[in-house]
Design a protein around this motif. Structure first.
Motif, PDB file in Angstrom:
ATOM      1  N   ARG A  70      15.453  25.843  -7.662  1.00 43.10           N
ATOM      2  CA  ARG A  70      16.830  25.428  -7.909  1.00 43.10           C
ATOM      3  C   ARG A  70      17.123  25.374  -9.406  1.00 43.10           C
ATOM      4  O   ARG A  70      16.332  24.853 -10.182  1.00 43.10           O
ATOM      5  CB  ARG A  70      17.073  24.075  -7.252  1.00 43.10           C
TER       6      ARG A  70
ATOM      7  N   HIS B 205      27.022  26.223 -10.592  1.00 48.41           N
ATOM      8  CA  HIS B 205      26.445  26.162  -9.262  1.00 48.41           C
ATOM      9  C   HIS B 205      25.013  25.632  -9.363  1.00 48.41           C
ATOM     10  O   HIS B 205      24.273  26.017 -10.269  1.00 48.41           O
ATOM     11  CB  HIS B 205      26.403  27.557  -8.604  1.00 48.41           C
TER      12      HIS B 205
ATOM     13  N   GLU C 282      21.820  26.005  -7.311  1.00 45.64           N
ATOM     14  CA  GLU C 282      21.354  26.838  -6.202  1.00 45.64           C
ATOM     15  C   GLU C 282      19.994  27.428  -6.512  1.00 45.64           C
ATOM     16  O   GLU C 282      19.521  27.400  -7.645  1.00 45.64           O
ATOM     17  CB  GLU C 282      22.362  27.958  -5.927  1.00 45.64           C
TER      18      GLU C 282
ATOM     19  N   SER D 262      20.125  31.969  -2.914  1.00 48.37           N
ATOM     20  CA  SER D 262      21.557  31.679  -2.830  1.00 48.37           C
ATOM     21  C   SER D 262      22.325  32.377  -3.951  1.00 48.37           C
ATOM     22  O   SER D 262      23.425  32.905  -3.737  1.00 48.37           O
ATOM     23  CB  SER D 262      21.778  30.169  -2.910  1.00 48.37           C
ATOM     24  N   TYR D 263      21.725  32.383  -5.138  1.00 50.24           N
ATOM     25  CA  TYR D 263      22.365  33.030  -6.286  1.00 50.24           C
ATOM     26  C   TYR D 263      22.520  34.533  -6.045  1.00 50.24           C
ATOM     27  O   TYR D 263      23.596  35.119  -6.306  1.00 50.24           O
ATOM     28  CB  TYR D 263      21.525  32.760  -7.530  1.00 50.24           C
TER      29      TYR D 263
ATOM     30  N   ARG E 237      25.219  35.095  -3.275  1.00 46.82           N
ATOM     31  CA  ARG E 237      26.583  34.852  -3.765  1.00 46.82           C
ATOM     32  C   ARG E 237      27.063  36.034  -4.615  1.00 46.82           C
ATOM     33  O   ARG E 237      28.190  36.517  -4.442  1.00 46.82           O
ATOM     34  CB  ARG E 237      26.620  33.556  -4.573  1.00 46.82           C
TER      35      ARG E 237
ATOM     36  N   TYR F 114      20.706  24.794   1.216  1.00 50.34           N
ATOM     37  CA  TYR F 114      20.592  24.687  -0.229  1.00 50.34           C
ATOM     38  C   TYR F 114      21.948  24.517  -0.917  1.00 50.34           C
ATOM     39  O   TYR F 114      22.118  23.707  -1.795  1.00 50.34           O
ATOM     40  CB  TYR F 114      19.910  25.935  -0.803  1.00 50.34           C
ATOM     41  N   VAL F 115      22.908  25.326  -0.529  1.00 51.91           N
ATOM     42  CA  VAL F 115      24.157  25.370  -1.284  1.00 51.91           C
ATOM     43  C   VAL F 115      24.907  24.054  -1.134  1.00 51.91           C
ATOM     44  O   VAL F 115      25.232  23.618  -0.044  1.00 51.91           O
ATOM     45  CB  VAL F 115      25.041  26.536  -0.809  1.00 51.91           C
TER      46      VAL F 115
END
Length: 670
Positions: A545, A551, A553, A557-558, A561, A631-632
């Motif tokens: 993270r 953000h 994340e 997730s990065y 996105r 996570y987000v």
């Protein structure tokens, strides 16, 4: 297809319990195994179990020695299955199953799953359906103490392999009530070789064949007799007849004393009664004296045997499984001298299971020596896994095991020396990251993919690595990758596609969701780890993270996105911007396919290799990565707790692990 047993691989990916038998038959041996459930069974479950086991051989007596029943409802339902040897008469079968039922209820109280073995039968119960399921989780074997003469080993086991194949085919083609076969063959130096195979008749023909092949591969070499027994099948061979009419029943019926007859005449009743009483007293005294002498003899024998077996078990649990690899064994003194007595100057890294040292053999060859900690229980399993697995593997993208040392408490693994340490030293180090340009990183990606493909599909063994990460990718002098650290690997039988464990081992951030949450692992678990690794190589960032563009994340997730927003190049390490844009985008695309939450949608490593090597192949659209919903926008500790609550012992192969690299393993059956 004939087999030479000494050339067959065997391994310790789950506990295999070794007992040494004498040359004569021991018909009354017993063993049991109680599953380690996360929670004890309920009282209702135990009541259902008691009812089921007490009625097993009464309610479903089909005369073939195979029993299958269930009892109860919903969460408290109990399934049980009993199987007697095909050459045992019905009365001895019922007696054996009753004995085994008593054994399990006494030894495995409050457990939801257990299996017990007597010489004549196997009994198992579980909280889930076991009918038609091939089970290889609980296995043990027994060996004759004597070896085949050295000049006859190959011929002996060629004959045994031929006999085994014939019996396996006969048993596997049996019907739904019996899958059992016995036979004999001539063997060198011995008059006759006898063998017996049996499968649970609820298995299919292919499952029976696979199960027996699996057990045959576990049997150590050079013994003149032995057996391997599992819940679903068993195999035994000896140089004497141990089955059929020459076989000793499990338990002889006790002498029956007939009561005095009631139709004697009055004139002779007193005399005959006195005589009868004298005879009965004499018989009883004889029996009592015999029993006392038998108990004394048994106590003396068991005391001696217990001491001998304790020493034998300790030796065999560490040595028997790897005795076929004697040519790879080094003396401790040789390695001690080669590492300058394991000096700090030669220390390459420190991990949870021990240290790694640079060494030089007497022939001048440089090696890496992994010295496992003497007080690490996890190290025992890792040692066996790595010796028995890695020694069988040969691929340019797998680290090569040169040998091992097992002397006293010392357990050493000797590997080829890989001079450039591990991948994480480069891609996560700002000062070294520039050393690896895109061509170098792409070469590493393809090499790791080829190595995984070999493990999954192309080697003689189907292996799930279960701990693929940047610190377990070593780089040689030309920066070619080599997958290392097989201490947590699991081996699958032919056609097996997935397995389940009750204890999660691995590294946070690389574990597939179905494995982290439910203990289910497969080749797709490694594919998920590869996808995470691929994103790390492309981005130069750890899958942890971090704050980016307001953000909070993780890397998955990065990447997701930015992929959805059409800005996937934001994921790429700025140092790689001069690399091929199409290759970079393709690698991000492949990585997102590998980390999809639905494991069925993830590609196999064979498909991944094709994708990496073909620019013209169109790629499917990826779906949401696993764990994204957790996570987000969520709290860090809450998102991480379910995965890491059982993980400890940070470690690395050549260097101290980073904070998010958490790995464990433990002695526990598959």
């Amino acid at each position: 297809m004939a087999r030479i047993l000494s050339s067959r691989p065997f391994f310790i990916l789950f506990p295999i319990f070794l007992l040494l038998s004498q040359a004569t038959a021991q018909p009354d041996f017993q063993y049991h195994f109680c599953a380690r459930d996360k929670e004890n069974s309920s009282s209702t479950f135990q009541e259902n179990l008691d009812h089921l086991l007490s009625s097993l051989v009464l309610e479903d007596d089909n005369g073939f020695g195979f029993y299958n029943l269930s009892y109860g409802n919903d969460a408290d339902i109990v399934y049980t299955m009993g199987l007697c040897r095909g050459d045992v008469d019905p009365q001895a079968c019922r007696t054996c199953l009753n004995d085994c039922s008593y054994l399990l209820r006494q030894r495995c109280r409050d457990k939801k799953e257990a299996v017990g073995w007597y010489d004549n039968c196997t009994l198992r119960y579980s909280y889930h359906s076991i009918l038609g399921v091939m089970e290889t989780k609980y296995i043990y074997y027994m060996l004759n103490a004597n070896n085949v003469s050295s000049n006859s080993v190959d011929a002996f086991f060629q004959d045994l392999g031929t006999l085994f194949d014939a019996l396996k085919d006969r048993a596997a083609s049996g019907d739904s009530l019996r899958k059992f076969a016995t036979g004999n063959a001539s063997a060198p130096d011995f008059r006759t070789l006898y063998a017996l195979v049996q499968c649970s008749p609820d298995l299919s023909q292919q499952e029976c064949s696979d199960c027996l092949d699996y057990l045959y591969g576990l049997l150590p070499s050079r013994k003149i007799g032995g057996r391997v027994v599992g819940p679903s099948c068993n195999f035994r061979y000896e140089i004497y007849l141990f089955y059929g009419s020459a076989y000793t029943p499990l338990r002889a019926s006790p002498p029956q004393l007939a009561p005095p007859s009631s139709n004697r005449t009055t004139s002779t009743q007193g005399k005959e009664s006195k005589t009868s009483t004298t005879v009965i007293v004499a018989i009883v005294l004889s029996i009592v004296v015999s029993v006392i002498l038998l108990i004394i003899s048994a106590c003396v024998y068991l005391r001696r045997k217990k001491k001998k077996d304790a020493e034998t078990l300790q030796l065999y649990q560490h040595v028997e499984e790897i005795e076929s690899l004697e040519s790879l064994q080094y003396s401790f003194d040789t390695i001690r001298v080669g590492t300058d007595n394991f000096s700090e100057e030669n220390k390459l890294g420190q991990g949870g299971f021990g240290s790694v040292y640079r060494g030089r053999l007497s022939n001048g060859q440089q090696v890496a020596v992994k010295r496992l900690s003497s007080d690490s229980g996890q190290g025992d399993l890792e040692f066996k896994n790595e010796v028995l697995l890695v020694a069988k593997l040969q691929h340019r993208n797998l680290v090569r095991l040169l040998g091992f040392c097992l002397e006293g408490n010392e357990r050493l693994l000797i590997y080829e020396f890989v001079p450039n340490a591990s991948l994480d030293h480069f891609i996560f180090d700002p000062s070294k990251r520039a050393i690896l340009n895109w061509d170098g990183r792409f070469n590493i990606i393809r090499g790791v993919a080829r190595g995984l493909l070999y493990l999954h599909e192309d080697s003689r063994l189907r292996i799930i690595h279960r701990d693929l990460k940047a610190s377990n990718i070593l780089l040689d002098e030309e920066m070619h990758p080599k997958i290392s650290d097989f201490g947590m690997a699991r081996l699958f039988v032919v056609n097996q596609t997935e397995g389940t464990t009750n204890r999660i081992v691995g590294t946070y951030g690389y574990m597939a969701p179905e494995y982290a949450m439910y203990g289910q692992f497969s080749v797709k678990s490694d594919v998920f780890s590869f996808g995470v690794l691929l994103l790390e190589i492309v981005s130069g960032q750890k899958n942890s993270r971090f704050c980016h563009d307001e953000h909070v994340e993780d890397l998955l997730s990065y990447a997701w996105r930015n992929w959805r927003e059409g800005t996937a190049l934001n994921v790429v390490d700025p140092l790689l911007r001069l690399g091929s844009t199409s290759e970079l985008m393709r690698c991000i695309h492949i990585a997102l396919l590998c980390v999809q939450e639905n494991e069925a949608r993830r590609p196999t490593m064979n498909t991944v290799v094709i994708m990496l090597n073909s620019d013209s192949l169109s790629l499917p659209t990826p779906s949401e990565p696993a764990f994204l919903h957790s996570y987000v926008g969520s709290d860090t500790s809450a998102a991480d707790s379910r995965v890491t609550n059982e993980l400890e012992h940070p470690r690395s192969e050549y260097a101290q692990a980073s904070t998010n690299q958490i790995s464990i393993t433990e002695l526990y059956p598959r």
